[in-house]
Design a protein around this motif. Structure first.
Motif: not given
Length: 377
Positions: A130-135, A152-156
């Motif tokens: 949800s963070l990484a794919n946020s518009p 700045i959309r870190p996928q962790r």
């Protein structure tokens, strides 16, 4: 009238012009470096939040089997740990429920999502999709990026595994265990609470260390039964001989039954700690009942000094090679605290000392609390 150096004036003028030209460039470079450092900090903090959230979700999931409750726990952990003033968004699509296992003690845990028809696993994996794919980036750069698309959309990713454990209780049933915790054992004087004419081989006296131990083990078993981990327990007891009284089992009442059997016919004897450890290790490594991917733990209890048979130190190498963590409990002032503490330290554990029934029960509960859940990714 002072003489003016026209060449010097020209050089100063050139430097000023150069500074005017370079200053914006330096500011842009400084802003870029700061932004990059900020991105790295946000990414690192996002991993910390991901770890905290998946641990919270894992605990709730194992305890309840409720995926919605696990999601709520993950969101609560994220809300309590904002990153740069923002809450990391977590939705159900970010969570996967599955099983983490390892094929041997030398290998890492491998997470597999639940297969169709499987209802409950022992692990939760959180990926911040949800963070990484946020518009729009949840986190904005500190400075304008001058046309650079700084995302700045870190996928962790993090996995919380409630570890499977095989635990061996290695319990002292030597003659001194018939005495009360505040008595000094005397081979020529019966325990104070023993009925007239009492001898070994009869039921253990009512105020004995042994019965204090039985109560503490039952409390320990109850604590594990209520925990989210999936432990199997086995029992070995020792005096001047040793026995495997109960193989690894999820039915903890079987442990209590075997301890009660010793209570009804308490034979006493010497103290062969090494022989007790040998039988405990054999139970943990018996392929018929042991799980090759389980964490191996021995809880060793003694109220005295080793005085016969195989030395406990002769077992440390075997315990280490088998990956066993050894916790020791010394009960009474006569117990060899120094020796038992050294044994535990060599095998990655800790010694707990008790002088009465309450302290003994607390020692077992402290060990139960140390049996871990794991961050396996």
């Amino acid at each position: 009238m002072p003489h003016l150096n026209k060449n010097s004036d020209k050089r100063r003028g050139a430097v000023i012009v150069l500074l005017v030209i370079m200053l914006p460039v330096l500011l842009i470079l400084a802003a870029y470096v700061i932004n990059v450092a900020y991105v790295e900090a946000v990414t690192a903090d996002s991993q910390v939040v991901t770890d905290a959230a998946v641990c919270a979700a894992g605990r709730v999931y194992i305890q309840t089997g409720d995926k919605d409750a696990a999601l709520a726990a993950a969101r609560d952990a994220a809300a309590r740990n904002p990153v740069a003033g923002q809450v990391v968004p977590i939705n159900m699509d970010d969570l996967e429920f599955g099983i983490s296992v390892r094929e041997s003690l030398e290998e890492g845990y491998v997470f597999e999502p639940l297969a169709e028809g499987e209802e409950l696993g022992n692990a939760v994996r959180l990926t911040t999709l949800s963070l990484a794919n946020s518009p729009q980036p949840v986190f904005s750069p500190l400075f304008p990026t001058m046309g650079t698309n700084l995302q700045i959309r870190p996928q962790r990713v993090a996995v919380s595994t409630q570890s499977t454990m095989d635990v061996a209780l290695v319990i002292d049933r030597s003659g001194s265990m018939a005495y009360a915790s505040d008595e000094t054992p005397d081979p020529y004087v019966n325990p104070a609470s023993a009925p007239p004419g009492w001898t070994y081989g009869e039921p253990v006296p009512p105020n004995s260390r042994w019965l204090d131990l039985v109560a503490s083990v039952n409390s320990f078993n109850g604590f594990l039964d209520d925990s989210p981990q999936y432990e199997k327990l086995c029992l070995a007891t020792y005096s001047d001989n040793a026995s495997r009284d109960c193989e690894l089992t999820h039915t903890y009442s079987a442990i209590s039954d075997q301890l009660d059997a010793v209570s009804y016919q308490f034979n006493g004897g010497g103290t062969s700690i090494g022989l007790g450890l040998q039988h405990g290790l054999a139970a943990l490594t018996d392929e018929t009942h042991a799980r090759k991917f389980a964490v191996r733990v021995i809880v060793l209890m003694s109220d005295g000094h080793h005085n016969t048979g195989k030395s406990p130190e002769s077992m440390t190498y075997s315990l280490q090679q088998a990956g066993v963590t050894l916790f020791t409990i010394t009960f009474s002032d006569e117990a060899d605290q120094h020796r038992m503490s050294n044994l535990a330290n060599k095998c990655g554990g800790e010694n707990f000392h008790a002088t009465d029934a309450n302290q003994l029960q607390n020692a077992f509960q402290q060990i139960a609390k140390k049996l871990p859940s794991l961050m396996t990714q």
